[in-house]
Design a protein around this motif. Structure first.
Motif, mmCIF file in Angstrom:
data_model
loop_
_atom_site.group_PDB
_atom_site.id
_atom_site.type_symbol
_atom_site.label_atom_id
_atom_site.label_comp_id
_atom_site.label_asym_id
_atom_site.label_seq_id
_atom_site.Cartn_x
_atom_site.Cartn_y
_atom_site.Cartn_z
ATOM 1 N N SER A 1 25.202 30.503 -26.246
ATOM 2 C CA SER A 1 23.932 30.146 -25.639
ATOM 3 C C SER A 1 23.961 28.982 -24.825
ATOM 4 O O SER A 1 24.830 28.004 -24.998
ATOM 5 C CB SER A 1 22.751 29.874 -26.790
ATOM 6 O OG SER A 1 22.828 31.287 -27.434
ATOM 7 N N PHE B 1 21.603 25.938 -22.652
ATOM 8 C CA PHE B 1 20.467 25.167 -22.608
ATOM 9 C C PHE B 1 20.310 24.472 -21.564
ATOM 10 O O PHE B 1 20.845 24.286 -20.627
ATOM 11 C CB PHE B 1 20.524 24.025 -23.810
ATOM 12 C CG PHE B 1 20.615 24.933 -25.312
ATOM 13 C CD1 PHE B 1 19.810 25.265 -25.981
ATOM 14 C CD2 PHE B 1 22.068 25.055 -25.705
ATOM 15 C CE1 PHE B 1 20.124 25.895 -27.223
ATOM 16 C CE2 PHE B 1 22.303 25.844 -26.844
ATOM 17 C CZ PHE B 1 21.184 26.133 -27.544
ATOM 18 N N SER C 1 15.807 26.084 -24.481
ATOM 19 C CA SER C 1 16.623 27.379 -24.308
ATOM 20 C C SER C 1 16.530 27.978 -22.944
ATOM 21 O O SER C 1 15.453 28.133 -22.243
ATOM 22 C CB SER C 1 16.614 28.506 -25.217
ATOM 23 O OG SER C 1 17.263 29.639 -24.954
#
Length: 1308
Positions: free
Chosen positions: A1090, A1092, A1131
């Protein structure tokens, strides 16, 4: 599949039950054969067909598909062949060109690319898989084509209704397959708002408990969405006209009084659905139960639910549609009963009872399983099912009803008794596939189970001729896996003779394993296992060797030894001579590193000099290939020899006793000897003594650590500070912990002395334009060394040659007044007391105060403007006019307006700085908002002040891509639809031309193909039909301008209410700031890949910057020293998931300016250069005194520059100029001289790293033809050339040492 039923069947079942009971009491059933998974067995084993994959019973297909696939897969040996029946008749696939069957499969593919209608293939299909051993059946697959009929054409008259009355708008959707999903919308495709008063019933009708004037509109439209065809049918809209008795003023509406003060008659509750006081509902087991109560009344009634005779099951019951619907997802028999809904308002209450009956389609209690039997064995198939009503059981064999099959010789071995088939003495050739059909009026179950009669000669499955080694007197198992049908008889023999081994100390298990209860030496030998049945025999051999055990016959013993003495552990081993062994030692469970301190031989481990670290449990382990033995002993290190080792080792260690009898001796000005007697170490050696002190002047009563010493010392010299009245105490430490402090020693006061320390953090800075504040950190109490501490401070203007000015003060700051604005000063400091002065500090550079800059930047202009940045240029100021430390050219800019009509913007001023000293400065202004009008002006700034502003400039930015939509919500209105809703971006950055929605189906960690939808700019919602209820999607929504696609707003579709998913979170955001950067870390539960976004807001001007990062921790750079910031992390994929905002402040920046002339490395380099020049001069004078030729002064000057030039970091000459690119252009001192003067000697080396060529000591020979001559200044005229032949060179080898050039090179 049709159920078999009737009174005749019930009679047979009752009779069969009695017969079965009597037979089971008398009949002995053989256990079914378990076929091993050995590949060779499986390959040779014949097996009837087994269905392994098939389509669902109720198979609905999309009419738009080009191909219909009806699945049927089966396995068997031989490979099965396939046939189909359609609506009970043989389906001849070869006659229909549109139908094909996959190879080695029964799956049908019906294609319509060349024409045809899917409706022509509707019907009931059943697959038959056949090989020589039997026939397996699939379920009956009902194939139907999805239908989406049009709504009947109708003209709907306006619907008049009195205000406050109830109303039902009927939907009556057209029947579809499967039934459509119903929803109500207006003409703008916005869902009709539903609440306690207005809601849709289970039948699709729209119910109004009471009507308000606000309900009057002409576009109530019922919509039916058909899943398979992806179509929506819309009913003609209703025109609702609300009649009032008094005029209506819409400004008087509020939620607490929806009638605006008008008098509307209130009514008690009455049911709109269902009608009356009672009704009934039938639901099938494991299906969904939905009960509904919708009531009319004014005020709007509330709905409550009860169950007579018990409580509602809280874990199963859910309430929906504002408590009007009771839902149980999976119904069971205990959910049957009478449910009561109650509607009440302040005028009364009514009830409605619903009698719920739970029926059940058949479900399995005991599903038949495959049966493998040997010839002449017995077995049975059991098929037990339950349901409501109770299902009928029908048996089939190879797809035909078993009671209609023609009798064969094998039929006598089979008997059907209700739900059980008994097999007696089965024979080869009676293999078949049996089907059990359990059915009632609500459905059916079909199960296939084959009976395979297998004959196979015995086979050995284990490795051949194994060698097994065992330890004497141990229990031993010899394995002999085998298989055969009928099940072979296995016998064991030893050394190929005698009768079978069984009984006594031998035991043979059913799986072929031989157990020897206690292996002895005489049990050694070759063991043979033989398996026999009527088809043959097979055998295998195992060789058994019985070994002596590996044992430690002399184990290590517990020892308690004095520190420094020797310790030995013995470990003597005996083992079988044929088994190699290995001995290893461990300490406290960890392998010992046998270094120089530890000695190991075959039978012992020795520690020559024991220390405290050697204490622990020592284990000796001896291993062979089949067994091992170990023994342990504890080593305790003693401090006192009088302790009894056996008693000592039995007590646990404890904290030591405190030292006693502290004594001071050998006093001096700054030290004293402290001696003590150690206390009892309590069975754990003391490893450290900690000496603490207390003084009674500045912090009386506070004990502070002074020094720590090894545990083997009890007399130490303590280094002390002058002018302190000390007392001491000692604390002992061992492996358990610290002792209590000892009693304090007598006090000891040291004599006073001048200070030793230099005040720290000396700096000078201006608090006003005509002063300089000199500040420093005062000495600590223990650094004062005597009474009356003061500070001598000196300062003078840098590079002025003035004498030092000084002052003596007891403060920690001194202000020098009446200075010029922003001039540098040299500063130094010294501490002193009554006994004298301490050392002086190094010189630091400080500055007097700053004033407002005298000049301002001018000619500010914009040359190139994009959507988010602009190139700016301006005319700089003279740096002397800054009247302080030049910090930056500071640009103030603000957004005056947006070019988007009607968009209101903030005119808050922002700043950005440019540090540049070039003659024509320029910069790039970033992070502008596209499609906007801006204004700006510029100032020049020092550390404290800004100049007057420059000229103001206006400019407009180009159109850009829009920001993300303001919000993006996904609501699950039902199990198979998603309602997507969004709002336009806060910053469109141009004229919006629409929206783009990109979505992909999510299947675990995999993503399906992208699908794209585009919308007009006035559309802010979309309804997505799910292909099935478990479908989940990942959505990316972005707005569009003419420039392109804007920032994406990413979301995922909601999950089922019963699906547990991790809630994505970001927490524990931490920041460790420095002056110009900060280390940022946080915790999260996102996937490892992921990304950010760090959002950083500068508190002083609210400037916001964002930075995309990957996983934490990260380093946040480009910060401003001494500034306050706000930081949050969110996010990139799910923008709504964010951390809490964290506020931090960077450290203040302070750089001591250092004069290079005072640096040690620079002084050393200058000395080295001077030494080289001196050596050159000495060599020249020596050469001259010998009458040799030497280079002219000009040559030496040039060569010295050549040497110095090799030092890259030093300037060479005042005339050496710096190029624009920063490099130096080394020029001759005489600008008019020829370039030839700077050329190296031809034929000589050009660098100090090259080889020196041998030459004569006369420099005249470097000239050509004797033309070389000297000028009056002693410099050479003409080009240096070499005129030497080989013979001359070889004849003057000794001249190298006296050549000045070679001497210079050798010295360098």
């Amino acid at each position: 599949m049709r159920a078999v039923g009737g009174r005749e069947m019930l009679g047979k079942v009752g009779h069969a039950a009695l017969t079965l009971l009597s037979l089971l009491l008398l009949w002995q059933e053989a256990a079914a054969i378990e076929v091993p998974l050995d590949p060779k067995i499986q390959q040779d084993l014949k097996q009837p067909p087994t269905i392994i994959k098939q389509s669902v019973k109720d198979y609905i297909v999309d009419p738009r598909d080009n191909t219909i696939i009806i699945e049927c897969e089966a396995k068997g040996n031989p490979v099965p062949t396939f046939s189909w029946r359609r609506s009970g008749r043989l389906f001849n696939i070869g006659k229909d060109p549109r139908v094909t069957m996959r190879k080695r499969s029964g799956t049908l593919e019906v294609g319509f690319r060349s024409g045809g209608r899917p409706e022509d293939y509707e019907g009931e299909y059943q697959c038959f898989a056949t090989n020589e051993l039997g026939v397996a059946l699939s379920n009956k697959i009902l194939l139907r084509v999805s239908k989406a009929p049009l709504w009947p054409k109708e003209v709907l008259a306006p619907v008049p209704v009195t205000e406050g009355s109830p109303l039902v708008l009927p939907c009556n959707p057209p029947p579809g397959l499967p039934p459509p999903l119903i929803f109500w919308m207006d003409s703008n495709m916005i869902p009709i708002h539903q609440d306690r008063r207005v809601s849709m019933g289970l039948n699709g009708d729209l119910y109004f408990s009471n009507v308000l004037v606000q309900d009057a509109q002409n576009d109530y439209s019922c919509n039916a969405r058909f899943n398979f065809t992806y179509t929506i049918q819309q009913k003609n809209p209703f025109n609702l006209k609300v009649q009032t008795t008094e005029p209506y003023n819409d400004t008087s509406y509020n939620a607490s009084d929806p009638f605006g003060g008008r008098k509307v008659a209130e009514t008690p509750p009455s049911f709109l659905s269902p009608e009356g006081s009672g009704s009934s509902k039938m639901v099938l087991r494991d299906e969904r139960l939905l009960l509904e109560c919708i009531a009319a009344g004014l005020p709007t009634p509330s709905i409550k639910w009860f169950k007579r005779g018990g409580d509602l099951p809280a874990q199963k019951v859910k309430f929906e549609n504002f408590n009007k619907t009771l839902k149980i997802l999976s119904v069971s028999e205990e959910d049957a009963g009478e449910y009561v809904c109650m509607a009440d308002n302040r005028l009364g209450s009514i009830r409605h009872s619903i009698d719920v009956q739970v029926k059940a389609a058949p479900y399995w209690l005991d599903k038949p399983t495959n049966l493998v039997l040997a010839p002449e064995e017995n077995g049975r198939l059991v098929c037990r099912a339950n349901g409501n009503p109770k299902p009928n059981i029908q048996w089939l064999m190879n797809g035909e009803p078993i009671n209609k099959i023609t009798e064969t010789p094998t039929s006598a071995n089979r008997e059907v008794l209700g739900d059980t088939i008994l097999f007696r003495g089965v024979q080869i050739g009676s293999s078949a596939v049996y089907q059990c059909n359990a059915s009632n009026q609500h459905g059916y179950l079909l199960a296939n189970a084959f009976v395979s009669v297998l004959d196979m000669a015995p086979r050995m499955l284990g490795p051949k001729n194994q060698l097994i080694k065992v330890i004497m007197n141990n229990r031993t198992f010899l394995n002999c896996p085998f298989f055969g049908s009928p099940l072979p008889e296995l016998r064991w023999f030893k050394n190929g003779q005698g009768s079978g081994l069984d009984g006594g100390q031998y035991r043979v298990y059913v799986n072929g394993t031989l157990e020897i209860k206690r292996a002895r030496k005489e049990d050694e030998g070759i063991y043979t296992c033989v398996a026999n049945n009527m088809l043959g025999n097979a055998e295998n051999q195992v060789q058994l060797e019985v070994k002596e055990p590996t044992r430690i016959i002399q184990a290590p013993t517990h020892q308690s030894v004095l520190r420094g003495s020797k310790a030995s552990f013995h470990c003597k081993v005996v083992s079988d001579p044929s088994l190699p062994t290995k001995v290893t030692w461990t300490k406290d469970g960890e392998r010992l590193d046998l270094g120089w301190r530890l000695k190991k031989d075959e039978e012992s481990l020795t520690i020559p000099s024991v220390s405290e670290n050697d204490e622990g449990i020592y284990t000796c382990t001896v291993k062979s290939e089949i067994d091992q033995d170990s023994a342990s002993a504890r080593l305790t290190v003693l401090e006192d020899a009088f302790l009894n080792p056996s008693v000592f080792s039995a007590l646990p260690p404890d904290r030591p006793d405190p030292p006693i009898d502290l004594d001071l001796s050998d006093p001096s000005a700054r030290s004293v000897r402290l001696t003590w007697i150690p206390g009892n170490d309590r069975r754990s050696p003391v490893t450290e003594f900690l000496v603490q002190f207390e003084e009674n002047r500045w912090e009386p009563g506070r004990w502070q650590d002074l020094s720590s010493f090894p545990g083997d010392l009890n007399s130490v010299i303590l280094q002390l500070a002058p002018n302190v009245n000390y007392q001491f105490r000692v604390i002992a430490r061992n492996s358990v912990g610290r002792s209590q402090p000892s009693q304090p020693s007598p006090r000891y006061k040291t004599t006073a002395a001048p200070p030793d320390a230099i005040p720290r953090d000396l700096r000078g800075w201006g608090s006003d334009k005509d002063n300089m504040e000199i500040t420093w950190e005062p000495l600590r109490d223990l650094e004062k060394n005597g009474p009356n501490l003061q500070y001598n401070v000196w300062w003078r203007r840098k590079d002025s040659g003035d004498d030092w000015t000084n002052v003596t003060t007891s403060e920690t700051k001194y202000v020098v007044r009446y200075t010029e604005t922003y001039v540098p000063y040299e500063i130094k400091i010294q501490a002193r007391n009554e006994l004298g002065s301490g050392p002086e500090s190094n010189i630091v550079i400080g500055y007097s105060g700053e004033d407002k800059p005298a000049d301002s930047p001018s000619e500010l202009r914009v040359l190139k403007v994009g959507s988010t940045r602009a190139n700016i240029h301006w005319k700089p100021v003279d740096l002397s006019s800054v009247q302080g430390e030049f910090k930056e050219y500071r640009l103030y800019y603000w957004r005056e307006s947006s070019l988007v009509p009607g968009l209101v913007v903030s005119k808050e001023k922002k700043t950005t700085g440019f540090y540049t000293t070039v003659p024509e400065p320029s910069g790039i202004l970033k992070d502008l908002v596209p499609y906007s009008k801006y204004k700006m002006f510029m100032v020049v700034a020092n550390s404290r002040f800004e100049s007057l502003p420059s000229n103001s400039v206006e400019f407009t930015t180009a159109e850009g891509v829009p920001d993300a939509p303001r919000f993006f919500r996904i609501n699950r209105r039902s199990l198979d639809t998603l309602y997507l809703e969004w709002d336009k971006p806060l910053e469109p950055n141009g004229i919006l031309i629409g929206y783009q929605l990109v979505y992909q189906r999510v299947n675990g960690s995999r993503l399906g193909p992208q699908q794209i939808e585009t919308f007009r700019p006035n559309v802010t919602h979309f309804i997505l039909r799910l292909p099935d209820r478990s479908a989940r999607y990942k959505f990316n929504l972005s707005a569009l301008t003419q420039v392109g696609t804007g920032e994406v707003y990413a979301e995922e579709s909601p999950h089922f209410t019963n699906e547990v998913i991790p809630r994505r979170e970001i927490w524990n955001l931490t920041v460790v700031p420095n002056s110009y950067y900060a280390n940022v870390n946080w915790s999260h539960n996102f996937p490892a890949d992921s990304k950010f976004v760090l959002e950083v807001t500068l508190d002083s001007n609210k400037t916001v910057t964002v930075e995309e990062v990957k996983q934490p921790p990260v380093n946040l750079k480009a910060l401003i020293a001494g500034e306050k910031y706000h930081l949050r992390v969110y996010s990139q994929e799910l923008n709504s998931v964010s951390s809490k905002s964290v506020t931090f402040k960077t450290k203040a920046a302070h750089i001591d300016q250092v004069d290079i002339a005072t640096q040690g490395w620079f002084i050393g380099l200058m000395c080295a250069i001077a030494l080289i020049i001196l050596i050159l001069l000495i060599v020249c004078f020596i050469k001259r005194s010998r009458g040799g030729k030497y280079p002219s002064p000009g040559f030496l000057t040039g060569f010295t520059k050549y040497l110095v030039r090799d030092k890259k970091d030093l300037p060479l000459d005042p005339v050496d100029q710096k190029d624009q690119d920063g490099s130096f252009d080394y020029q001759n001192e005489n600008e008019n001289s020829s370039d030839e003067d700077n050329k190296p000697l031809q034929g000589s080396q050009t660098s100090l790293d090259g080889n020196v060529k041998e030459s004569d000591d006369s420099l005249v020979d470097y000239g050509e033809g004797g033309d070389g001559q000297f000028n009056e200044d002693g410099s050479f005229i003409g080009q240096y050339t070499v005129k030497k032949d080989k013979d001359e060179t070889e004849g003057n080898e000794s001249s190298e040492a006296t050549s000045p050039v070679n001497a210079i090179y050798s010295l360098a």
